[in-house]
Design an enzyme around this catalytic site. Structure first.
Site, PDB file in Angstrom:
ATOM      1  N   GLY A 108       0.814  -1.208   0.000  1.00 63.41           N
ATOM      2  CA  GLY A 108       0.000   0.000   0.000  1.00 63.41           C
ATOM      3  C   GLY A 108       0.844   1.253   0.000  1.00 63.41           C
ATOM      4  O   GLY A 108       1.945   1.303  -0.555  1.00 63.41           O
ATOM      5  N   GLY A 109       0.336   2.288   0.693  1.00 62.84           N
ATOM      6  CA  GLY A 109       1.057   3.554   0.747  1.00 62.84           C
ATOM      7  C   GLY A 109       2.433   3.428   1.362  1.00 62.84           C
ATOM      8  O   GLY A 109       3.332   4.237   1.067  1.00 62.84           O
ATOM      9  N   GLY A 168      22.282  12.465 -30.528  1.00 61.64           N
ATOM     10  CA  GLY A 168      21.866  13.043 -29.259  1.00 61.64           C
ATOM     11  C   GLY A 168      22.404  12.277 -28.074  1.00 61.64           C
ATOM     12  O   GLY A 168      22.620  12.857 -27.000  1.00 61.64           O
ATOM     13  N   ALA A 169      22.652  10.973 -28.231  1.00 66.69           N
ATOM     14  CA  ALA A 169      23.188  10.181 -27.124  1.00 66.69           C
ATOM     15  C   ALA A 169      24.601  10.635 -26.761  1.00 66.69           C
ATOM     16  O   ALA A 169      24.998  10.580 -25.594  1.00 66.69           O
ATOM     17  CB  ALA A 169      23.173   8.705 -27.474  1.00 66.69           C
TER      18      ALA A 169
END
Length: 518
Positions: free
Chosen positions: A173-174, A408-409
């Protein structure tokens, strides 16, 4: 009462402490039957012998209803305090799943809040040993507010002190957002599980049938989700790995990582590096071997080893100084950057920058991974995370182009254009917008199509492009590479560069924070 009131009170205190330490023996037997260590055995393995100082061991909850008022055990299911790891003061809290299954209530949360505050105010690391059932349902919203306080303190401490989560049981859960907010997460196979909704809810909502381990086990989070940074087979190994990690980290963001003399005298040159990388940019090799040849004592500590394996993120030492190494891995996806690799490397760069760990980037990247799936899943947005992390980093940054760096890499892998302090390249390096084959097909498309022998023309133009724009000295001639070096000298060059940059200081803009890609 006896004639010695103080003696009586001291015996009473001793008995009370003994009861707290030993706990419910039947619960202990059930706990051990699951193959688990007790909470205090875990603390003994994590901390230096005899160094633990516990806070609020007599704390009890004050909740009523649902029978809680009849069961008020001391500690309220969490042991908290501080000790030392390799002599460095470290705060810790550890769930005791023998009490309320380790579930968190108001008193339980307040003990955690206390050590979180102390860790931040004194500038010390904090380790959370998680083995709990989430929020204590019987305490309702009060328990949820307790988690809110933990999360808020984690965010306040982010980048200020190291925060480490150790998963030795369930975290549902949380509660699972606590390890997600930590800097590093350790998991143990067979006992660690993290998930937001459990198998029963998944089955009810989606119809999917899944076990606890299949949904949120250690291997799932170390190889699929990327939540777990390290995974081990047993608790003692896990806690020893936590100690080893802390030996690489400073206590806070105002101090440097600890120096350590190499175990053996390092040779001036590493001749084997000349032979490890094929000159053909299409042939694979194991970048991990290169990394091991560069660090002291061949000793490397790899984060997220089983996730996004096309990039390596490694802590090691070069001439005793801790460094963070980001390296493309040609054995996996040819070393191309994809969504997961970008996220993995970006988080590692941010971790190193937060805690004053210099960065070394070993580059052999053909580009970003192409494909519809990558584009639709947001490679632009996720790739920008790595770009942002490097541009934001103020620690010493050294780039080594091992073989190829395209498009771009190349820019994203800590190029001079985005702020690398020093850039070196091996004689095998090729830096260009794209590989020679693709570039020639675009630039000379019409000439190739019109030629009597298109294939021969294409090959000639490929070599022409490679010679004019991709040679090992093209980037160096334009000041984008500081020097072209003999691979055998790489370790010595890096050591000198890191020594030079050890006193680097870069002013940052006056702002609350940047708006980084998500």
């Amino acid at each position: 009462m006896s004639d010695d009131p103080m003696g009586y009170r001291l015996r009473e205190l001793f008995d009370a402490r003994t009861d707290i330490v030993e706990g419910d023996q039947a619960a202990t037997r059930r706990h051990r039957a699951k193959g688990k260590l007790t909470v205090r055995e875990r603390l003994d393995l994590l901390l230096d012998e005899g160094s633990f100082h516990e806070v609020e061991p007599f704390r009890r909850h004050r909740a009523t209803g649902f029978g809680l008022e009849k069961h008020r055990p001391a500690t309220d299911g969490v042991v908290a305090g501080w000790g030392t790891v390799h002599g460095q003061r470290t705060f810790v809290y550890a769930h005791d799943s023998r009490i309320f299954g380790g579930a968190l209530g108001e008193a339980h949360a307040q003990k955690i809040h206390k050590v979180q505050d102390l860790a931040l105010e004194t500038g010390c690391p904090i380790v959370a040993i998680n083995d709990g059932g989430g929020a204590r349902i019987q305490e309702g919203v009060t328990a949820l507010a307790g988690y809110g306080g933990i999360f808020r303190r984690q965010v306040a401490a982010s980048g200020v002190i190291p925060q480490i989560s150790v998963m030795v049981g369930p975290c549902a859960g949380g509660a699972a957002y606590s390890p997600a907010l930590a800097d590093v997460v350790f998991c143990v196979r067979g006992t660690s599980q993290m998930f937001i909704t459990g198998p029963d809810v998944v089955a009810a909502v989606t119809g999917e049938t899944v076990t606890l381990d299949e949904l949120g086990g250690a291997d799932v989070h170390s190889s699929v989700s990327g939540v777990a940074t390290f995974v081990t087979d047993d608790e003692p190994t896990c806690l020893e790995e936590v100690r080893y990690l802390l030996a690489h980290l400073p206590p806070n963001n105002r101090e440097l990582p600890p120096m350590m003399e190499p175990g053996a005298e390092l040779p001036a040159r590493a001749e084997e590096l000349r032979r490890l990388v094929p000159t053909d940019p299409r042939l694979p090799y194991d970048m991990r071997v290169i990394v091991r040849s560069l660090v002291d004592d061949d000793d490397l500590f790899e984060l997220h080893e089983n996730w996004a394996q096309n990039v390596l993120c490694v802590l090691g030492r070069i001439r005793g100084q801790v460094v963070g190494i980001v390296a493309n891995q040609p054995l996996v996806l040819a070393g191309a950057l994809d969504i997961q690799a970008s996220e993995k490397a970006a988080r590692f760069v941010s971790l190193c920058d937060a805690f004053n760990i210099p960065l070394v980037s070993l580059v052999d990247v053909p580009g970003f991974l192409p494909g519809v799936a990558q584009e639709h899943a947001g490679i632009i947005r996720h790739g920008a995370k790595l770009l942002y992390a490097y541009c934001n980093a103020t620690v010493p940054r050294v780039q080594v182009i091992v073989r190829k760096a395209y498009g771009g890499a190349y820019i994203v892998m800590d190029s001079r254009g985005i702020g690398a302090d020093l850039s070196f390249a091996w004689p095998t390096n090729e830096v260009a917008v794209m590989g020679a084959e693709g570039a020639a097909n675009i630039v000379f498309r019409r000439e190739i199509a019109a030629a009597d022998d298109p294939e021969a023309t294409r090959r000639a133009r490929i070599e022409e492009y490679r010679g004019e724009l991709m040679g090992p000295y093209h980037a160096a001639e334009r000041g984008l590479v500081d020097d072209v070096i003999d691979p055998a000298d790489t370790r010595a060059v890096l050591a000198e560069a890191l020594t030079l940059l050890r006193t680097k200081h870069r002013a940052v803009p006056d702002r609350k924070h940047g708006n980084h890609p998500v």
